[in-house]
Design a protein around this motif. Structure first.
Motif, mmCIF file in Angstrom:
data_model
loop_
_atom_site.group_PDB
_atom_site.id
_atom_site.type_symbol
_atom_site.label_atom_id
_atom_site.label_comp_id
_atom_site.label_asym_id
_atom_site.label_seq_id
_atom_site.Cartn_x
_atom_site.Cartn_y
_atom_site.Cartn_z
ATOM 1 N N ASP A 108 -20.147 -10.610 34.656
ATOM 2 C CA ASP A 108 -21.453 -10.664 33.988
ATOM 3 C C ASP A 108 -21.301 -10.513 32.474
ATOM 4 O O ASP A 108 -22.017 -11.178 31.698
ATOM 5 C CB ASP A 108 -22.366 -9.561 34.533
ATOM 6 N N ASN A 109 -20.396 -9.635 32.036
ATOM 7 C CA ASN A 109 -20.154 -9.475 30.595
ATOM 8 C C ASN A 109 -19.632 -10.770 29.990
ATOM 9 O O ASN A 109 -20.022 -11.160 28.876
ATOM 10 C CB ASN A 109 -19.159 -8.345 30.352
ATOM 11 N N LEU A 111 -20.568 -15.819 26.936
ATOM 12 C CA LEU A 111 -20.607 -17.283 26.968
ATOM 13 C C LEU A 111 -21.965 -17.803 26.516
ATOM 14 O O LEU A 111 -22.062 -18.729 25.692
ATOM 15 C CB LEU A 111 -20.286 -17.753 28.396
ATOM 16 N N ILE A 112 -23.030 -17.193 27.046
ATOM 17 C CA ILE A 112 -24.386 -17.611 26.689
ATOM 18 C C ILE A 112 -24.639 -17.419 25.197
ATOM 19 O O ILE A 112 -25.176 -18.304 24.510
ATOM 20 C CB ILE A 112 -25.415 -16.803 27.516
ATOM 21 N N LYS A 113 -24.229 -16.260 24.675
ATOM 22 C CA LYS A 113 -24.450 -15.952 23.263
ATOM 23 C C LYS A 113 -23.632 -16.871 22.360
ATOM 24 O O LYS A 113 -24.141 -17.396 21.356
ATOM 25 C CB LYS A 113 -24.082 -14.495 22.988
ATOM 26 N N THR A 114 -22.361 -17.079 22.724
ATOM 27 C CA THR A 114 -21.454 -17.870 21.882
ATOM 28 C C THR A 114 -21.884 -19.328 21.814
ATOM 29 O O THR A 114 -21.832 -19.955 20.744
ATOM 30 C CB THR A 114 -20.014 -17.771 22.414
ATOM 31 N N ARG A 115 -22.297 -19.873 22.938
ATOM 32 C CA ARG A 115 -22.617 -21.305 22.993
ATOM 33 C C ARG A 115 -24.103 -21.604 22.859
ATOM 34 O O ARG A 115 -24.500 -22.768 22.813
ATOM 35 C CB ARG A 115 -22.071 -21.904 24.290
ATOM 36 N N GLY A 116 -24.917 -20.553 22.803
ATOM 37 C CA GLY A 116 -26.345 -20.760 22.624
ATOM 38 C C GLY A 116 -26.987 -21.509 23.773
ATOM 39 O O GLY A 116 -27.770 -22.447 23.549
ATOM 40 N N GLN A 150 -25.202 -20.203 35.720
ATOM 41 C CA GLN A 150 -25.334 -19.295 36.862
ATOM 42 C C GLN A 150 -24.435 -19.719 38.017
ATOM 43 O O GLN A 150 -23.822 -18.882 38.696
ATOM 44 C CB GLN A 150 -26.785 -19.238 37.331
ATOM 45 N N GLY A 151 -24.332 -21.030 38.216
ATOM 46 C CA GLY A 151 -23.476 -21.538 39.285
ATOM 47 C C GLY A 151 -22.021 -21.190 39.060
ATOM 48 O O GLY A 151 -21.302 -20.858 40.022
ATOM 49 N N LYS A 170 -17.562 -15.104 41.173
ATOM 50 C CA LYS A 170 -17.748 -13.930 42.022
ATOM 51 C C LYS A 170 -17.342 -14.212 43.462
ATOM 52 O O LYS A 170 -16.756 -13.358 44.143
ATOM 53 C CB LYS A 170 -19.203 -13.472 41.954
ATOM 54 N N MET A 171 -17.627 -15.436 43.923
ATOM 55 C CA MET A 171 -17.268 -15.817 45.282
ATOM 56 C C MET A 171 -15.759 -15.827 45.470
ATOM 57 O O MET A 171 -15.241 -15.474 46.531
ATOM 58 C CB MET A 171 -17.845 -17.206 45.593
#
Length: 210
Positions: A92-93, A98-103, A110-111, A117-118
């Motif tokens: 999750d971290n 990733l979300i912050k860096t790539r906007g 999510q996939g 995780k799977m």
């Protein structure tokens, strides 16, 4: 011959460091960036890297590293510590970074998060520990190559008692395990090993073309 090959021929596992020579902050920052930019599985970097300069702490570490002189004579000691029970929190971290860096939006990755995780969560703790430990070797490779370009010597070490190193650095409480040690600095002129011919398998022995 490329500069990379020349640097690879120049480097060796230094046996005796010149304790009077220190790696500059600028060069140390370059080595840290080389480690940071290293490849890792899924890009997760499942480890922490401890840069140790403190002489007292290094004297405590030396007996746990088979009393090797490099621990106290090198400019710095680098301890790669892998995450033992890697799981949802670390993934999750990574996703938040990733979300912050790539906007981008969470929905778009999510996939990918669910897939990681799977694949990772069903592993036993021992399997996770083994997997994350392997990742530190990729980071070590970047350190070796970057240091050789800067003509900084590195001695990679597996010769240490990980439980004792973990205790001295308080790694177990952090969920970490000492996987690798590397000492960095400058070879002593008295280190005869630097003059030895490099012994490697021939291309014919090493490579198989299919």
């Amino acid at each position: 011959m490329s500069n990379f090959i020349q640097d690879a021929n120049w480097r060796y596992a230094t046996k005796k460091f010149d304790a009077s020579k220190k790696v500059s902050k600028e060069d140390l920052d370059t080595l840290k960036e080389a480690i940071r930019l290293s490849s890792s599985s899924y890009g997760l970097q499942p480890y922490k890297v401890f840069i140790i300069e403190n002489p007292e702490l290094r004297r405590k570490l030396q007996p746990a590293a088979w009393n090797q002189s490099q621990i106290v004579d090198a400019s710095h000691v680098v301890v790669f510590a892998n995450v033992v029970n890697f799981g949802d929190e670390e993934i999750d971290n990574y996703i938040q970074n990733l979300i912050k860096t790539r906007g981008i939006e969470l929905a778009s990755v999510q996939g990918y998060a669910d897939f990681m995780k799977m694949k990772i969560n069903p592993l036993s703790i021992e399997e996770k520990k083994n997997w994350t430990s392997k990742q530190t070797y990729l980071a070590l490779g970047n350190l070796l190559n970057a240091a050789a370009e800067l003509k900084i010597d590195v001695t990679p070490m597996e010769g240490f008692e990980e439980d004792k190193v973990n205790e001295i650095l308080g790694l177990t409480q952090l969920g970490l395990n000492a996987s690798l040690i590397a000492t960095i600095g400058y070879r002593h002129e008295e280190d005869a090993t630097q003059h030895f011919a490099k012994v490697r398998k021939s291309n014919q022995e090493l490579f198989i073309n299919l």
